[in-house]
Scaffold this motif. Structure first.
Motif, PDB file in Angstrom:
ATOM      1  N   UNK A 182     -11.201 100.375  32.912  1.00  0.00           N
ATOM      2  CA  UNK A 182     -10.960  99.288  33.853  1.00  0.00           C
ATOM      3  C   UNK A 182     -12.086  99.287  34.881  1.00  0.00           C
ATOM      4  N   UNK A 183     -12.733  98.136  35.020  1.00  0.00           N
ATOM      5  CA  UNK A 183     -13.870  98.008  35.930  1.00  0.00           C
ATOM      6  C   UNK A 183     -13.491  97.046  37.053  1.00  0.00           C
ATOM      7  N   UNK A 184     -13.728  97.481  38.287  1.00  0.00           N
ATOM      8  CA  UNK A 184     -13.422  96.644  39.453  1.00  0.00           C
ATOM      9  C   UNK A 184     -14.485  95.554  39.550  1.00  0.00           C
ATOM     10  N   UNK A 185     -14.133  94.367  39.069  1.00  0.00           N
ATOM     11  CA  UNK A 185     -15.143  93.312  39.027  1.00  0.00           C
ATOM     12  C   UNK A 185     -15.111  92.428  40.279  1.00  0.00           C
ATOM     13  N   UNK A 186     -14.431  92.910  41.318  1.00  0.00           N
ATOM     14  CA  UNK A 186     -14.551  92.217  42.614  1.00  0.00           C
ATOM     15  C   UNK A 186     -15.855  92.647  43.307  1.00  0.00           C
ATOM     16  N   UNK A 187     -16.511  93.662  42.747  1.00  0.00           N
ATOM     17  CA  UNK A 187     -17.778  94.154  43.312  1.00  0.00           C
ATOM     18  C   UNK A 187     -18.915  93.150  43.027  1.00  0.00           C
ATOM     19  N   UNK A 188     -20.042  93.311  43.717  1.00  0.00           N
ATOM     20  CA  UNK A 188     -21.208  92.469  43.410  1.00  0.00           C
ATOM     21  C   UNK A 188     -21.658  92.646  41.955  1.00  0.00           C
ATOM     22  N   UNK A 189     -22.289  91.628  41.415  1.00  0.00           N
ATOM     23  CA  UNK A 189     -22.677  91.620  39.996  1.00  0.00           C
ATOM     24  C   UNK A 189     -23.380  92.907  39.579  1.00  0.00           C
ATOM     25  N   UNK A 190     -24.337  93.375  40.385  1.00  0.00           N
ATOM     26  CA  UNK A 190     -25.107  94.557  39.983  1.00  0.00           C
ATOM     27  C   UNK A 190     -24.219  95.781  39.819  1.00  0.00           C
ATOM     28  N   UNK A 191     -23.254  95.936  40.732  1.00  0.00           N
ATOM     29  CA  UNK A 191     -22.343  97.086  40.647  1.00  0.00           C
ATOM     30  C   UNK A 191     -21.452  96.979  39.409  1.00  0.00           C
ATOM     31  N   UNK A 192     -21.048  95.765  39.067  1.00  0.00           N
ATOM     32  CA  UNK A 192     -20.208  95.578  37.872  1.00  0.00           C
ATOM     33  C   UNK A 192     -21.020  95.892  36.619  1.00  0.00           C
ATOM     34  N   UNK A 193     -22.262  95.407  36.589  1.00  0.00           N
ATOM     35  CA  UNK A 193     -23.142  95.707  35.438  1.00  0.00           C
ATOM     36  C   UNK A 193     -23.359  97.210  35.300  1.00  0.00           C
ATOM     37  N   UNK A 194     -23.603  97.874  36.424  1.00  0.00           N
ATOM     38  CA  UNK A 194     -23.844  99.318  36.400  1.00  0.00           C
ATOM     39  C   UNK A 194     -22.617 100.053  35.863  1.00  0.00           C
ATOM     40  N   UNK A 195     -21.441  99.653  36.330  1.00  0.00           N
ATOM     41  CA  UNK A 195     -20.207 100.307  35.871  1.00  0.00           C
ATOM     42  C   UNK A 195     -19.985 100.056  34.378  1.00  0.00           C
ATOM     43  N   UNK A 196     -20.253  98.833  33.935  1.00  0.00           N
ATOM     44  CA  UNK A 196     -20.064  98.512  32.513  1.00  0.00           C
ATOM     45  C   UNK A 196     -21.033  99.326  31.653  1.00  0.00           C
ATOM     46  N   UNK A 197     -22.286  99.426  32.087  1.00  0.00           N
ATOM     47  CA  UNK A 197     -23.277 100.180  31.310  1.00  0.00           C
ATOM     48  C   UNK A 197     -22.970 101.672  31.321  1.00  0.00           C
ATOM     49  N   UNK A 198     -22.436 102.182  32.424  1.00  0.00           N
ATOM     50  CA  UNK A 198     -22.047 103.599  32.480  1.00  0.00           C
ATOM     51  C   UNK A 198     -20.919 103.870  31.482  1.00  0.00           C
ATOM     52  N   UNK A 199     -19.986 102.935  31.386  1.00  0.00           N
ATOM     53  CA  UNK A 199     -18.882 103.099  30.427  1.00  0.00           C
ATOM     54  C   UNK A 199     -19.419 103.084  29.001  1.00  0.00           C
ATOM     55  N   UNK A 200     -20.398 102.218  28.743  1.00  0.00           N
ATOM     56  CA  UNK A 200     -21.015 102.146  27.409  1.00  0.00           C
ATOM     57  C   UNK A 200     -21.739 103.463  27.104  1.00  0.00           C
ATOM     58  N   UNK A 201     -22.508 103.950  28.067  1.00  0.00           N
ATOM     59  CA  UNK A 201     -23.237 105.213  27.857  1.00  0.00           C
ATOM     60  C   UNK A 201     -22.285 106.354  27.527  1.00  0.00           C
ATOM     61  N   UNK A 202     -21.216 106.456  28.293  1.00  0.00           N
ATOM     62  CA  UNK A 202     -20.262 107.554  28.069  1.00  0.00           C
ATOM     63  C   UNK A 202     -19.638 107.425  26.685  1.00  0.00           C
ATOM     64  N   UNK A 203     -19.331 106.187  26.285  1.00  0.00           N
ATOM     65  CA  UNK A 203     -18.718 105.977  24.973  1.00  0.00           C
ATOM     66  C   UNK A 203     -19.705 106.337  23.859  1.00  0.00           C
ATOM     67  N   UNK A 204     -20.955 105.876  23.986  1.00  0.00           N
ATOM     68  CA  UNK A 204     -21.955 106.176  22.952  1.00  0.00           C
ATOM     69  C   UNK A 204     -22.186 107.685  22.873  1.00  0.00           C
ATOM     70  N   UNK A 205     -22.271 108.346  24.040  1.00  0.00           N
ATOM     71  CA  UNK A 205     -22.426 109.813  24.058  1.00  0.00           C
ATOM     72  C   UNK A 205     -21.303 110.471  23.255  1.00  0.00           C
ATOM     73  N   UNK A 206     -20.085 110.017  23.485  1.00  0.00           N
ATOM     74  CA  UNK A 206     -18.926 110.613  22.804  1.00  0.00           C
ATOM     75  C   UNK A 206     -18.994 110.377  21.300  1.00  0.00           C
ATOM     76  N   UNK A 207     -19.449 109.173  20.906  1.00  0.00           N
ATOM     77  CA  UNK A 207     -19.556 108.879  19.465  1.00  0.00           C
ATOM     78  C   UNK A 207     -20.640 109.740  18.838  1.00  0.00           C
ATOM     79  N   UNK A 208     -21.740 109.949  19.558  1.00  0.00           N
ATOM     80  CA  UNK A 208     -22.832 110.781  19.021  1.00  0.00           C
ATOM     81  C   UNK A 208     -22.381 112.223  18.875  1.00  0.00           C
ATOM     82  N   UNK A 209     -21.599 112.676  19.845  1.00  0.00           N
ATOM     83  CA  UNK A 209     -21.097 114.059  19.776  1.00  0.00           C
ATOM     84  C   UNK A 209     -20.164 114.250  18.585  1.00  0.00           C
ATOM     85  N   UNK A 210     -19.437 113.179  18.250  1.00  0.00           N
ATOM     86  CA  UNK A 210     -18.509 113.229  17.121  1.00  0.00           C
ATOM     87  C   UNK A 210     -19.219 113.200  15.778  1.00  0.00           C
ATOM     88  N   UNK A 211     -20.376 112.495  15.769  1.00  0.00           N
ATOM     89  CA  UNK A 211     -21.070 112.255  14.483  1.00  0.00           C
ATOM     90  C   UNK A 211     -21.712 113.526  13.934  1.00  0.00           C
TER      91      UNK A 211
END
Ligand SMILES: Nc1ncnc2c1ncn2[C@@H]1O[C@H](COP(=O)(O)OP(=O)(O)O)[C@@H](O)[C@H]1O
Ligand SMILES: [Mg+2]
Length: 211
Positions: A182-211
């Motif tokens: 869940x991302x707080x999208x009441x924040x300014x656009x840049x903060x929302x983008x940063x949070x979304x990309x951080x979530x993507x990074x963490x997810x990709x890291x987890x998938x790589x660790x699994x592979x």
């Protein structure tokens, strides 16, 4: 690595379309081949359905028809695009997916959750691996969406409708914390983008660790 289905969800004006390009770019930076799509739509048939369900000149469309049309478009999207892409090892990034039916047709329109679950199991059995829920107060989202021009048929609903949509989304996120971020999208656009990309990074890291 095999393909994964990543979905963006949230109410009107939450910023899904705004963060989509940044999320896509981050996946590409991580070396992931991603197919971008949206709902309702994403196929020639689905885009025709989208035009119908969002047409403000069709106020007579009943809740049952709306739900079935959403799943008709989704069934087509799963078979034409999502399943083949995942089978080919590609990732799919979708601006809305099945959670939107639980939120809008379930929460918003009051259609039975059990019925939606049946349609999901039959017509759209592929579950997202990661869902970013962009969450913000309804009034703030509607104020942003108002800046986009004439409201579509669903955007013309009242505030109570969108409060039920938001509550249904948040309940789904709480019920499936492993899948949702869940991302707080009441924040300014840049903060929302940063949070979304951080979530993507963490997810990709987890998938790589699994592979
Ligand atoms: N974090 C934000 N802060 C302020 N305005 C935003 C933010 N995110 C998006 N917007 C603006 O709000 C409007 C709706 O955003 P959009 O990405 O189209 O939302 P959605 O696709 O979720 O309906 C757009 O005009 C967009 O530029
Ligand atoms: Mg959008």
């Amino acid at each position: 690595m095999s393909g994964r289905l990543v979905t963006l969800e949230g109410g009107e004006g939450a910023g899904k379309s705004t963060v989509l390009a940044a999320v896509q770019a981050r996946l590409l930076e991580r070396g992931i081949d991603v197919v971008v799509t949206r709902e309702p739509g994403g196929t020639a048939f689905g885009e025709a359905v989208r035009a119908l369900v969002l047409d403000p000149a069709r106020p007579e469309l009943c809740a049952e028809s709306e739900l079935l049309l959403m799943f008709a478009a989704r069934a087509q999207l799963v078979r034409e695009l999502i399943a083949p892409a995942l089978a080919a090892g590609r990732w799919v990034l979708s601006d809305r997916y099945t959670d939107a039916s639980y939120a809008y047709q379930g929460g918003g329109r009051g259609q039975p959750v059990a019925r939606i679950a049946e349609l999901e199991a039959w017509a759209a059995p592929i579950q997202p691996d990661l869902t970013l829920l962009l969450d913000l107060p309804v009034a703030q989202g509607l104020a942003r969406a108002a800046g986009r021009g004439a409201p579509d048929r669903i955007e013309r609903e009242n505030g109570d409708f969108f409060e039920r949509v938001r509550a249904a989304y948040r309940a789904r996120a709480a019920a499936e914390p492993a899948r949702f971020r869940v991302i707080d999208s009441s924040q300014p656009v840049e903060a929302v983008r940063t949070a979304a990309c951080a979530a993507i990074d963490a997810f990709v890291d987890a998938q790589e660790a699994r592979a």
